[in-house]
Write a protein that holds these residues in place. Structure first.
Motif, PDB file in Angstrom:
ATOM      1  N   LYS A   2      29.139 -50.561 -51.391  1.00 51.32           N
ATOM      2  CA  LYS A   2      28.776 -49.860 -50.186  1.00 51.32           C
ATOM      3  C   LYS A   2      29.474 -50.800 -48.970  1.00 51.32           C
ATOM      4  O   LYS A   2      29.189 -51.718 -49.208  1.00 51.32           O
ATOM      5  CB  LYS A   2      27.860 -49.527 -49.828  1.00 51.32           C
ATOM      6  CG  LYS A   2      27.464 -48.537 -51.493  1.00 51.32           C
ATOM      7  CD  LYS A   2      25.977 -48.126 -50.983  1.00 51.32           C
ATOM      8  CE  LYS A   2      25.310 -47.231 -51.180  1.00 51.32           C
ATOM      9  NZ  LYS A   2      23.870 -46.615 -51.019  1.00 51.32           N
ATOM     10  N   ALA A   3      29.479 -50.537 -47.795  1.00 50.21           N
ATOM     11  CA  ALA A   3      30.064 -51.248 -46.622  1.00 50.21           C
ATOM     12  C   ALA A   3      29.404 -50.721 -45.469  1.00 50.21           C
ATOM     13  O   ALA A   3      29.407 -49.543 -45.057  1.00 50.21           O
ATOM     14  CB  ALA A   3      31.539 -50.745 -46.867  1.00 50.21           C
ATOM     15  N   VAL A   4      28.267 -51.799 -44.561  1.00 51.82           N
ATOM     16  CA  VAL A   4      27.734 -51.414 -44.101  1.00 51.82           C
ATOM     17  C   VAL A   4      29.250 -51.892 -42.504  1.00 51.82           C
ATOM     18  O   VAL A   4      29.089 -52.645 -42.281  1.00 51.82           O
ATOM     19  CB  VAL A   4      27.060 -52.326 -43.770  1.00 51.82           C
ATOM     20  CG1 VAL A   4      25.917 -52.100 -42.786  1.00 51.82           C
ATOM     21  CG2 VAL A   4      25.584 -51.737 -45.165  1.00 51.82           C
ATOM     22  N   VAL A   5      29.125 -51.416 -41.998  1.00 48.37           N
ATOM     23  CA  VAL A   5      29.154 -51.450 -39.969  1.00 48.37           C
ATOM     24  C   VAL A   5      28.626 -51.308 -39.111  1.00 48.37           C
ATOM     25  O   VAL A   5      28.184 -50.158 -38.485  1.00 48.37           O
ATOM     26  CB  VAL A   5      30.922 -50.513 -40.394  1.00 48.37           C
ATOM     27  CG1 VAL A   5      31.740 -50.748 -39.160  1.00 48.37           C
ATOM     28  CG2 VAL A   5      32.018 -50.276 -42.003  1.00 48.37           C
ATOM     29  N   LEU A   6      28.269 -52.704 -38.047  1.00 48.00           N
ATOM     30  CA  LEU A   6      27.730 -53.155 -36.944  1.00 48.00           C
ATOM     31  C   LEU A   6      28.302 -52.495 -36.059  1.00 48.00           C
ATOM     32  O   LEU A   6      29.724 -52.624 -36.088  1.00 48.00           O
ATOM     33  CB  LEU A   6      27.359 -53.981 -36.810  1.00 48.00           C
ATOM     34  CG  LEU A   6      26.173 -55.108 -38.595  1.00 48.00           C
ATOM     35  CD1 LEU A   6      26.317 -56.174 -37.862  1.00 48.00           C
ATOM     36  CD2 LEU A   6      25.289 -53.985 -38.824  1.00 48.00           C
ATOM     37  N   ALA A   7      28.106 -50.952 -35.791  1.00 43.35           N
ATOM     38  CA  ALA A   7      29.134 -50.757 -34.623  1.00 43.35           C
ATOM     39  C   ALA A   7      28.102 -49.776 -33.808  1.00 43.35           C
ATOM     40  O   ALA A   7      28.320 -48.647 -32.832  1.00 43.35           O
ATOM     41  CB  ALA A   7      29.538 -49.260 -34.880  1.00 43.35           C
ATOM     42  N   ALA A   8      26.941 -50.660 -33.315  1.00 42.97           N
ATOM     43  CA  ALA A   8      26.045 -50.101 -31.954  1.00 42.97           C
ATOM     44  C   ALA A   8      26.108 -50.576 -30.836  1.00 42.97           C
ATOM     45  O   ALA A   8      25.631 -50.576 -29.808  1.00 42.97           O
ATOM     46  CB  ALA A   8      24.637 -50.286 -32.846  1.00 42.97           C
ATOM     47  N   GLY A   9      26.964 -51.531 -30.914  1.00 39.98           N
ATOM     48  CA  GLY A   9      27.175 -52.303 -29.461  1.00 39.98           C
ATOM     49  C   GLY A   9      28.296 -50.721 -28.243  1.00 39.98           C
ATOM     50  O   GLY A   9      28.525 -50.343 -28.620  1.00 39.98           O
ATOM     51  N   LEU A  51      27.503 -46.750 -41.316  1.00 40.84           N
ATOM     52  CA  LEU A  51      27.648 -47.267 -40.000  1.00 40.84           C
ATOM     53  C   LEU A  51      26.280 -47.680 -39.792  1.00 40.84           C
ATOM     54  O   LEU A  51      25.608 -46.576 -38.821  1.00 40.84           O
ATOM     55  CB  LEU A  51      28.103 -45.530 -39.584  1.00 40.84           C
ATOM     56  CG  LEU A  51      29.840 -45.432 -40.205  1.00 40.84           C
ATOM     57  CD1 LEU A  51      30.332 -44.573 -39.410  1.00 40.84           C
ATOM     58  CD2 LEU A  51      29.894 -46.679 -40.660  1.00 40.84           C
ATOM     59  N   VAL A  52      26.433 -48.645 -38.550  1.00 33.26           N
ATOM     60  CA  VAL A  52      24.439 -48.553 -38.078  1.00 33.26           C
ATOM     61  C   VAL A  52      25.143 -48.325 -36.508  1.00 33.26           C
ATOM     62  O   VAL A  52      26.108 -48.815 -35.449  1.00 33.26           O
ATOM     63  CB  VAL A  52      24.630 -49.791 -38.448  1.00 33.26           C
ATOM     64  CG1 VAL A  52      23.126 -50.357 -36.624  1.00 33.26           C
ATOM     65  CG2 VAL A  52      23.988 -50.017 -39.418  1.00 33.26           C
ATOM     66  N   TYR A  75      24.474 -42.658 -41.351  1.00 34.69           N
ATOM     67  CA  TYR A  75      24.540 -43.081 -39.999  1.00 34.69           C
ATOM     68  C   TYR A  75      23.158 -43.692 -39.381  1.00 34.69           C
ATOM     69  O   TYR A  75      22.009 -43.110 -40.525  1.00 34.69           O
ATOM     70  CB  TYR A  75      24.493 -42.396 -38.790  1.00 34.69           C
ATOM     71  CG  TYR A  75      26.265 -41.967 -38.775  1.00 34.69           C
ATOM     72  CD1 TYR A  75      26.624 -42.649 -38.256  1.00 34.69           C
ATOM     73  CD2 TYR A  75      27.117 -40.944 -39.960  1.00 34.69           C
ATOM     74  CE1 TYR A  75      28.258 -41.843 -37.777  1.00 34.69           C
ATOM     75  CE2 TYR A  75      27.761 -40.012 -39.609  1.00 34.69           C
ATOM     76  CZ  TYR A  75      28.392 -40.936 -38.991  1.00 34.69           C
ATOM     77  OH  TYR A  75      30.102 -39.960 -39.053  1.00 34.69           O
ATOM     78  N   ALA A  76      23.420 -45.224 -39.890  1.00 31.83           N
ATOM     79  CA  ALA A  76      21.775 -45.707 -39.827  1.00 31.83           C
ATOM     80  C   ALA A  76      21.968 -46.104 -38.299  1.00 31.83           C
ATOM     81  O   ALA A  76      22.196 -46.210 -37.166  1.00 31.83           O
ATOM     82  CB  ALA A  76      21.488 -46.841 -40.353  1.00 31.83           C
ATOM     83  N   HIS A  77      20.760 -45.620 -37.746  1.00 35.83           N
ATOM     84  CA  HIS A  77      20.702 -45.522 -36.359  1.00 35.83           C
ATOM     85  C   HIS A  77      19.607 -46.756 -35.423  1.00 35.83           C
ATOM     86  O   HIS A  77      18.531 -47.135 -36.183  1.00 35.83           O
ATOM     87  CB  HIS A  77      20.061 -44.426 -35.575  1.00 35.83           C
ATOM     88  CG  HIS A  77      19.212 -44.499 -33.975  1.00 35.83           C
ATOM     89  ND1 HIS A  77      19.134 -43.776 -32.934  1.00 35.83           N
ATOM     90  CD2 HIS A  77      20.533 -45.112 -32.746  1.00 35.83           C
ATOM     91  CE1 HIS A  77      18.470 -43.601 -31.956  1.00 35.83           C
ATOM     92  NE2 HIS A  77      20.103 -44.628 -31.730  1.00 35.83           N
ATOM     93  N   LEU A  89      19.041 -54.985 -40.673  1.00 38.77           N
ATOM     94  CA  LEU A  89      17.709 -54.488 -40.961  1.00 38.77           C
ATOM     95  C   LEU A  89      18.240 -52.682 -41.268  1.00 38.77           C
ATOM     96  O   LEU A  89      17.694 -52.162 -42.533  1.00 38.77           O
ATOM     97  CB  LEU A  89      16.475 -55.202 -40.549  1.00 38.77           C
ATOM     98  CG  LEU A  89      15.759 -56.390 -41.376  1.00 38.77           C
ATOM     99  CD1 LEU A  89      14.931 -56.750 -39.815  1.00 38.77           C
ATOM    100  CD2 LEU A  89      15.935 -56.693 -42.586  1.00 38.77           C
ATOM    101  N   THR A  90      18.774 -52.174 -39.894  1.00 39.01           N
ATOM    102  CA  THR A  90      18.498 -51.105 -39.718  1.00 39.01           C
ATOM    103  C   THR A  90      19.243 -50.235 -40.915  1.00 39.01           C
ATOM    104  O   THR A  90      19.069 -48.866 -41.725  1.00 39.01           O
ATOM    105  CB  THR A  90      19.578 -50.309 -39.072  1.00 39.01           C
ATOM    106  OG1 THR A  90      18.695 -51.288 -37.431  1.00 39.01           O
ATOM    107  CG2 THR A  90      19.749 -48.875 -38.056  1.00 39.01           C
ATOM    108  N   ALA A  91      19.722 -50.935 -42.020  1.00 40.47           N
ATOM    109  CA  ALA A  91      20.334 -50.657 -43.348  1.00 40.47           C
ATOM    110  C   ALA A  91      20.260 -50.102 -44.515  1.00 40.47           C
ATOM    111  O   ALA A  91      20.614 -50.318 -45.194  1.00 40.47           O
ATOM    112  CB  ALA A  91      22.362 -51.104 -43.441  1.00 40.47           C
TER     113      ALA A  91
END
Length: 258
Positions: A2-9, A51-52, A75-77, A89-91
């Motif tokens: 799996k791939a986690v992408v931090l995209a909350a900025g 996707l965070v 999606y992780a918020h 940690l959100t993911a």
């Protein structure tokens, strides 16, 4: 994997490009930064995207929906911007094995596949893509100290006197051990839960972290001029260099803040 992408900025430093959209949707060469990330991860055979998201997350969800290029999206918020370790940690609830992590404001044309291979072949607890920067610039980054085997023995965030000019980029692979380390991290002086602090806890517990030297280029799109530089580099890959000044810019490896 799996791939986690931090995209909350929010992308405050990218204004006015982010006046009406989140940072992940700023376009580079006609495509959102996040789409460039997902395309790179598709080439690595990502089996699912996590996707965070946070700021203006509805725009990202509307743009990408439930899948991208046949790869399902979860999606992780991240409800508060409390640092990269907090974002990871959100993911956590969606990850149960080794995974890739990409910062969603980076565009890569580099040997990412070697990082994934190192995670598999060496049975490492983590593997990082690292790059060399001029010594005088290393204090702007998360600096990696390595041993003779190429394992990372220490990560120091923006040190006053760097012991190395190897710095972290925005691509990593981790085992689930990183989540336990992130839970143990204490807030930094700026009140955030820092990923380098979690990485140091992994190292102190005896975990193996491999460094893979980048071959290629990366742009951390933090400012409008970074977006412009990324566009030049992407065009250069297609042979669309417009003039000698562009060509000179494209031949340089960008050195951006993490």
């Amino acid at each position: 994997m799996k791939a986690v992408v931090l995209a909350a900025g929010k992308g405050t430093r990218l204004r006015p490009l982010t006046d009406d959209k989140p940072k992940a949707l700023v376009e580079v060469d006609g495509r959102p930064i996040l789409q460039h990330c997902l395309d790179s991860l598709c080439e690595l055979d990502a089996e699912e995207f996590v996707l965070v998201v946070g700021h203006q997350k509805e725009q990202i969800i509307a743009q990408f929906g439930d899948e991208y290029r046949g790869v399902p999206i979860t999606y992780a918020h991240q409800r508060e911007a409390l640092g990269l370790a907090h974002a990871v940690l959100t993911a956590e609830e969606y990850i149960d094995d080794d995974f890739m992590l990409m910062l969603g404001d980076n565009i890569f044309n580099a040997n990412l596949e070697e990082v994934v291979a190192r995670q598999h072949d060496d049975h490492a607890d983590a593997a990082f893509l690292v790059e060399e920067v001029p010594w005088e610039e290393a204090s702007r980054y998360g600096v990696c100290v390595t041993n003779d085997r190429g394992d990372i023995t220490e990560v120091v965030e923006k040190p006053d006197e760097p012991e190395s000019n190897l710095v972290m980029t925005g691509f990593y692979t981790f085992s689930p051990a990183i989540f336990h380390a992130c839970h143990l991290v204490q807030p930094s002086d700026r009140g955030e839960y820092e990923l380098p602090d979690a990485i140091d806890l992994l190292i102190q517990s005896g975990r193996t972290i491999s460094a893979v030297l980048s071959e290629g280029w990366r742009v951390d799109v933090g400012y409008p001029e970074d977006r412009d530089r990324a566009e030049r580099l992407v065009r250069a890959e297609r042979g669309e260099v417009e003039d000698e000044s562009d060509q000179e810019a494209e031949s340089e490896l960008p050195a951006e803040d993490n």
